[in-house]
Scaffold this motif. Structure first.
Motif, PDB file in Angstrom:
ATOM      1  N   ILE A   1      30.353 -28.660   1.974  1.00 61.88           N
ATOM      2  CA  ILE A   1      31.131 -28.526   0.735  1.00 61.88           C
ATOM      3  C   ILE A   1      30.436 -27.574  -0.230  1.00 61.88           C
ATOM      4  CG2 ILE A   1      31.879 -29.760  -1.335  1.00 61.88           C
ATOM      5  CD1 ILE A   1      32.458 -32.170   0.475  1.00 61.88           C
TER       6      ILE A   1
ATOM      7  N   CYS B   1      30.823 -24.005   0.952  1.00 61.89           N
ATOM      8  CA  CYS B   1      32.210 -23.554   0.799  1.00 61.89           C
ATOM      9  C   CYS B   1      32.532 -23.260  -0.668  1.00 61.89           C
ATOM     10  CB  CYS B   1      33.178 -24.595   1.345  1.00 61.89           C
ATOM     11  SG  CYS B   1      33.136 -24.771   3.139  1.00 61.89           S
TER      12      CYS B   1
ATOM     13  N   PRO C   1      34.060 -19.474  -1.090  1.00 60.43           N
ATOM     14  CA  PRO C   1      35.300 -20.051  -0.537  1.00 60.43           C
ATOM     15  C   PRO C   1      35.913 -19.241   0.599  1.00 60.43           C
ATOM     16  CG  PRO C   1      35.345 -20.098  -2.932  1.00 60.43           C
ATOM     17  CD  PRO C   1      34.141 -19.302  -2.550  1.00 60.43           C
TER      18      PRO C   1
ATOM     19  N   SER D   1      34.693 -20.242   4.009  1.00 63.04           N
ATOM     20  CA  SER D   1      34.779 -21.678   4.293  1.00 63.04           C
ATOM     21  C   SER D   1      35.039 -21.984   5.767  1.00 63.04           C
ATOM     22  CB  SER D   1      35.867 -22.333   3.438  1.00 63.04           C
ATOM     23  OG  SER D   1      35.528 -22.275   2.083  1.00 63.04           O
TER      24      SER D   1
ATOM     25  N   ALA E   1      36.761 -27.803   4.855  1.00 66.30           N
ATOM     26  CA  ALA E   1      36.622 -26.383   4.539  1.00 66.30           C
ATOM     27  C   ALA E   1      37.983 -25.722   4.326  1.00 66.30           C
ATOM     28  CB  ALA E   1      35.869 -25.676   5.661  1.00 66.30           C
TER      29      ALA E   1
ATOM     30  N   ILE F   1      39.435 -26.035   0.826  1.00 67.15           N
ATOM     31  CA  ILE F   1      38.840 -25.111  -0.136  1.00 67.15           C
ATOM     32  C   ILE F   1      39.347 -23.685   0.131  1.00 67.15           C
ATOM     33  CG2 ILE F   1      36.672 -24.106  -0.975  1.00 67.15           C
ATOM     34  CD1 ILE F   1      35.324 -26.790  -0.282  1.00 67.15           C
ATOM     35  N   PHE F   2      39.450 -23.302   1.378  1.00 63.14           N
ATOM     36  CA  PHE F   2      39.880 -21.947   1.738  1.00 63.14           C
ATOM     37  C   PHE F   2      41.341 -21.688   1.350  1.00 63.14           C
ATOM     38  CE2 PHE F   2      41.736 -18.884   4.685  1.00 63.14           C
ATOM     39  CZ  PHE F   2      40.843 -17.825   4.600  1.00 63.14           C
TER      40      PHE F   2
ATOM     41  N   LYS G   1      38.692 -26.152  -5.542  1.00 59.75           N
ATOM     42  CA  LYS G   1      37.326 -25.799  -5.929  1.00 59.75           C
ATOM     43  C   LYS G   1      36.965 -26.436  -7.269  1.00 59.75           C
ATOM     44  CE  LYS G   1      34.248 -21.934  -6.825  1.00 59.75           C
ATOM     45  NZ  LYS G   1      34.062 -20.485  -6.870  1.00 59.75           N
TER      46      LYS G   1
END
Length: 198
Positions: free
Chosen positions: A47, A50, A54, A57, A158, A161-162, A169
């Motif tokens: 985390i 990432c 980002p 990620s 991941a 977040i991506f 985020k």
């Protein structure tokens, strides 16, 4: 209380790699170690990495999955070839020896797919990887179950977040300390489930 303090210290040490140029390697080896003997889940460092980058990620999730699957094979080897000298002492350290026979029943009923459940949940993954080796579960099925479950877990983290970017985020950054405490709580809960409820 002492155990929680140790876990928090290990968590802080793990997070120190998030700002390091060796962070990716640290993630790989943390994921590898957690699957066979280390207590802190790699999700914490995953985390942090990432959040710092980002757009990378999914790459971090791939690194984390690769390390964890390889670590699962290490755990399998510990159970298959070094059960008495290394595998059993690891289980003794975590207080999991009394669940060894119970896990064997799960393997007889669900084969290596029992590893798949453990790989995606907070249950102690190392108990299942070491036990899988000790019971000589089919290695290919074990590998596939590990890969699917660990990839599912790490790419879910991941990927959020991506793909969802700033919204996720900001949420994770705002509640990062709380989320790491939750991860530790889930880790402890996993051990409690194995020790008392199964």
């Amino acid at each position: 209380m002492a155990g929680i303090k140790v876990l928090r210290s290990l968590k802080d040490w793990t997070l120190s790699f998030a700002q390091s140029p060796r962070g990716t390697w640290a993630l790989f080896f943390l994921a590898l170690a957690e699957a066979s003997f280390f207590p802190i889940p790699p999700d914490v460092l995953l985390i942090a990495l990432c959040l710092a980058a980002p757009k990378r990620s999914l790459y971090f999730a791939l690194i984390c999955t690769s390390g964890s699957v390889l670590g699962g094979l290490v755990g399998y080897a510990l159970g298959a070839f070094f059960m008495e000298t290394i595998g059993r002492p690891v289980l003794v350290f975590y207080g999991l020896t009394d669940k060894f026979d119970l896990v064997s029943r799960y393997f007889h009923q669900y084969d290596a797919w029992a590893v798949g459940v453990a790989g995606f949940t907070p249950l102690p993954y190392k108990l299942f990887t070491i036990s899988a080796g000790a019971f000589r579960i089919d290695l290919l099925t074990f590998f596939l179950a590990s890969t699917i479950s660990r990839a599912g877990r790490f790419f879910l983290i991941a990927g959020s977040i991506f793909f969802f970017g700033e919204m996720v985020k900001h949420f994770i950054e705002r509640y990062f300390n709380l989320l790491t405490v939750v991860f530790i709580g889930l880790l402890i809960l996993g051990f409690v489930v194995i020790k008392w409820l199964l």
